[in-house]
Design an enzyme around this catalytic site. Structure first.
Site, PDB file in Angstrom:
ATOM      1  N   ASP A  76       0.759  -1.439  -0.041  1.00  0.00           N
ATOM      2  CA  ASP A  76      -0.018   0.052   0.062  1.00  0.00           C
ATOM      3  C   ASP A  76       1.055   1.270   0.073  1.00  0.00           C
ATOM      4  OD1 ASP A  76       0.955  -0.420   2.379  1.00  0.00           O
ATOM      5  OD2 ASP A  76      -0.578   0.279   3.604  1.00  0.00           O
ATOM      6  N   LYS A 110       5.094   1.407  16.154  1.00  0.00           N
ATOM      7  CA  LYS A 110       3.462   2.232  16.605  1.00  0.00           C
ATOM      8  C   LYS A 110       3.841   2.341  18.045  1.00  0.00           C
ATOM      9  CE  LYS A 110       1.188   0.711  12.669  1.00  0.00           C
ATOM     10  NZ  LYS A 110       0.874  -0.487  12.209  1.00  0.00           N
TER      11      LYS A 110
HETATM   12  N1  GDD Z   1      -0.405 -11.635   3.324  1.00  0.00           N
HETATM   13  C1  GDD Z   1      -0.483 -10.748   4.078  1.00  0.00           C
HETATM   14  N2  GDD Z   1      -0.943 -11.516   5.377  1.00  0.00           N
HETATM   15  N3  GDD Z   1      -0.298  -9.629   4.056  1.00  0.00           N
HETATM   16  C2  GDD Z   1      -0.581  -8.893   5.241  1.00  0.00           C
HETATM   17  C3  GDD Z   1      -0.977  -9.291   6.402  1.00  0.00           C
HETATM   18  C4  GDD Z   1      -1.203 -10.837   6.596  1.00  0.00           C
HETATM   19  O1  GDD Z   1      -1.408 -11.268   7.594  1.00  0.00           O
HETATM   20  N4  GDD Z   1      -1.189  -8.311   7.452  1.00  0.00           N
HETATM   21  C5  GDD Z   1      -0.887  -7.230   6.626  1.00  0.00           C
HETATM   22  N5  GDD Z   1      -0.531  -7.475   5.541  1.00  0.00           N
HETATM   23  C6  GDD Z   1       0.061  -6.499   4.381  1.00  0.00           C
HETATM   24  C7  GDD Z   1      -0.854  -5.480   4.151  1.00  0.00           C
HETATM   25  O2  GDD Z   1      -1.555  -5.833   2.964  1.00  0.00           O
HETATM   26  C8  GDD Z   1       0.032  -4.265   3.930  1.00  0.00           C
HETATM   27  O3  GDD Z   1       0.427  -4.350   2.367  1.00  0.00           O
HETATM   28  C9  GDD Z   1       1.295  -4.335   4.754  1.00  0.00           C
HETATM   29  O4  GDD Z   1       1.274  -5.851   4.874  1.00  0.00           O
HETATM   30  C10 GDD Z   1       1.447  -3.896   5.817  1.00  0.00           C
HETATM   31  O5  GDD Z   1       0.217  -3.738   6.592  1.00  0.00           O
HETATM   32  P1  GDD Z   1      -0.431  -2.384   7.183  1.00  0.00           P
HETATM   33  O6  GDD Z   1      -1.719  -2.948   7.633  1.00  0.00           O
HETATM   34  O7  GDD Z   1      -0.785  -1.554   5.893  1.00  0.00           O
HETATM   35  O8  GDD Z   1       0.498  -1.907   8.365  1.00  0.00           O
HETATM   36  P2  GDD Z   1       0.703  -0.345   8.633  1.00  0.00           P
HETATM   37  O9  GDD Z   1       0.554   0.557   7.581  1.00  0.00           O
HETATM   38  O10 GDD Z   1      -0.041  -0.218   9.867  1.00  0.00           O
HETATM   39  O11 GDD Z   1       2.403  -0.532   9.123  1.00  0.00           O
HETATM   40  C11 GDD Z   1       3.268  -0.940   8.214  1.00  0.00           C
HETATM   41  O12 GDD Z   1       3.531  -0.141   7.308  1.00  0.00           O
HETATM   42  C12 GDD Z   1       4.440   1.204   7.627  1.00  0.00           C
HETATM   43  C13 GDD Z   1       4.701   1.878   6.577  1.00  0.00           C
HETATM   44  O13 GDD Z   1       3.706   2.593   5.730  1.00  0.00           O
HETATM   45  C14 GDD Z   1       4.445  -1.293   8.955  1.00  0.00           C
HETATM   46  O14 GDD Z   1       5.443  -1.937   8.272  1.00  0.00           O
HETATM   47  C15 GDD Z   1       4.976  -0.048   9.824  1.00  0.00           C
HETATM   48  O15 GDD Z   1       6.418  -0.637  10.193  1.00  0.00           O
HETATM   49  C16 GDD Z   1       5.551   0.826   8.646  1.00  0.00           C
HETATM   50  O16 GDD Z   1       6.030   2.141   9.012  1.00  0.00           O
HETATM   51 MG    MG Z   2      -0.110   0.653   5.287  1.00  0.00          MG
END
Ligand code: GDD
Ligand code: MG
Length: 360
Positions: A111, A162
């Site tokens: 994303d 976080k």
């Molecule tokens: N296959 C799979 N299975 N993908 C997953 C799962 C799962 O169980 N959970 C999350 N993802 C994928 C999401 O689709 C996304 O592309 C990515 O892993 C990160 O998940 P998000 O839910 O978007 O996390 P976030 O935005 O709260 O935090 C993450 O991104 C930040 C940067 O945007 C973390 O990596 C943070 O450390 C980082 O700063």
């Molecule tokens: Mg994200």
């Protein structure tokens, strides 16, 4: 040739109602499913083999992207029976990788819209001899992200996902969601149980003395996890502020897909996208917004920084600002919906029944 894993299994809850029937990476940005931009950028950086780690609404990816040959890629899909988290998802696709244990594998959150120099990240990884290298970016408010302090040489000293307390906010450098892992590190993640790469793998590797290298890059970067960010990212792609080889058309103030109908006196500005078969009637103004396929913006409506779902209808003279309208929803004439308003898919709002305005 470096291969890549794309994490696309999240539920995208913050993007509801857009993610009720469509996984976040498949929501259109600048006229194509967002994932297309990431795939095209990876391809442009020389990546040929990509494994998609899917979970939520997993069945929609393969019918659209197929074997990836239209993008010059070889794509594979691996679906988790139960969501395995970011680390578990990475481990779960290991059997599809072709790299040798000491070779680098790229991993991307699904994303993120960014101008990251992917090859530079791989170069940093090789020259520093790291076990894992991370793209880092600086943000004003890091609390919603993974905090990644580094020493003078860029070596990662901690990973704080976080943070909950002010004491934990030790840096404005955050994990930007792109990594290079040595293949052997992927194989060392426990299999068949949920693992968070942010909460378990990175802190565990650091505690064990592994070398995690950060590469701070201040190019364009946006996590499209919220409606506001998604609309912003789509507009920036159209405007050419965010780089992608997959924008279908020339960059500029607007992107109108082939079969859309726009009245000659309608005004489209600020990176607005009008989807296939959508209609914009006379006198309507649409600024910085995404109007998905088949939606109708009636005469004199004003739509700003908003997302109008597929097949939705916005009534005459209605004002939308920072709003999200679900697929197939109907908003009657003379309504006013402002920042944060979300109308569920298929919902019906009668004419002149909502005046939600922050300045009243
Ligand atoms: N296959 C799979 N299975 N993908 C997953 C799962 C799962 O169980 N959970 C999350 N993802 C994928 C999401 O689709 C996304 O592309 C990515 O892993 C990160 O998940 P998000 O839910 O978007 O996390 P976030 O935005 O709260 O935090 C993450 O991104 C930040 C940067 O945007 C973390 O990596 C943070 O450390 C980082 O700063
Ligand atoms: Mg994200």
């Amino acid at each position: 040739m470096t291969e890549a894993i794309l994490l696309v299994g999240g539920k995208g809850t913050r993007l509801r109602p857009l993610t009720m029937h469509t996984p976040k990476p498949m929501v259109p940005a600048a006229g194509v499913p967002f994932l297309t931009h990431q795939l095209a950028r990876a391809r442009a950086a020389g990546v040929e083999h990509i494994v998609l780690a899917t979970s939520y609404l997993a069945e929609v990816f393969e019918p659209y992207f197929g074997d990836g040959s239209a993008l010059g890629l070889h794509l594979e899909y691996v679906t988790e029976v139960e969501p395995l988290g970011t680390g578990g998802a990475i481990r779960n696709v290991a059997s599809r990788l072709r790299s040798a244990p000491d070779e680098p594998v790229l991993i991307f959150n699904g994303d993120i819209l960014t101008g990251l120099d992917i090859e530079a990240l791989v170069d940093t990884h090789r020259t520093t001899g790291a076990d894992v290298s991370l793209h880092l970016t600086r943000v004003e408010d890091p609390r919603a992200f993974g905090l990644v302090p580094t020493d003078a040489t860029g070596r990662v000293t901690a990973f704080l996902e976080k943070p909950q307390t002010p004491e934990e906010i030790v840096t404005d450098q955050i994990n930007a969601g792109a990594y290079v892992f040595n293949r052997s590190v992927i194989d060392s993640i426990p299999a068949d149980r949920p693992v968070s790469v942010e909460r378990e793998t990175f802190p565990g590797l650091l505690a064990a003395g592994a070398h995690l290298q950060g590469m701070v890059d201040s190019t364009y970067w946006l996590d499209l996890g919220t409606p506001q960010a998604f609309v912003r990212g789509s507009a920036d792609l159209v405007l050419g502020r965010a780089p992608s080889p997959a924008v279908p058309g020339r960059c500029g103030d607007r992107l109108v897909l082939d079969t859309a109908e726009v009245a000659p006196d309608a005004k489209l500005t600020g990176g607005t996208v009008i989807g296939a078969g959508a209609v914009v009637e006379p006198g309507a103004r649409v600024d910085g917004s995404t109007v998905l396929d088949g939606a109708v913006i009636e005469a004199g409506a004003q739509v700003r920084d908003s997302l109008v779902g597929a097949g939705a209808r916005i009534g005459a003279r209605t004002v939308l600002e920072g709003a999200v309208i679900g697929d197939g929803a109907f908003v009657g004439a003379d309504n006013e919906l402002r920042a944060g308003a979300r109308i569920w898919c298929g919902a019906r709002i009668d004419a002149a029944s909502i005046r939600f305005s922050s300045d009243q």
